[in-house]
Design a protein around this motif. Structure first.
Motif: not given
Length: 101
Positions: A23-29, A32, A40
């Motif tokens: 699953v793509w986690d935009g917030a994590k990217k 980063e 975080q």
């Protein structure tokens, strides 16, 4: 019939060979590689009252009644103080008034 079997065979092979995409986690990217990455996982604990609200829903009616009771008590105290101040002022005036002789 031959093409359906061939299709099923190809699909089975493709399913076994392919990995499931995560699953793509935009917030994590987004975090980063920035300064915020070190903060975080340093969130403060959720207060117990908020946990209770999330579990049972917020009891707005009882909270409103409590607030009204507190406001009424404060208003009573304020009126008692002002009436006591008025009585003290009257007593001060009576005591300090010169006697007519």
């Amino acid at each position: 019939p031959d093409r359906v079997e061939r299709h099923m065979k190809i699909c089975r092979v493709a399913q076994k060979a392919s990995k499931r995409r995560g699953v793509w986690d935009g917030a994590k990217k987004r975090v980063e590689g920035t300064v915020f990455a070190e903060f975080q996982y340093n969130r403060s604990r959720t207060p117990p009252i908020i946990k209770e609200w999330k579990k049972n829903g917020r009891r707005w009616k009882s909270e409103s009644n409590q607030l009204r009771e507190i406001a009424a008590i404060n208003a009573d105290i304020k009126t008692m103080r002002t009436s006591a101040d008025i009585k003290e002022e009257k007593n001060d005036v009576m005591i300090s008034a010169p006697a007519n002789k």
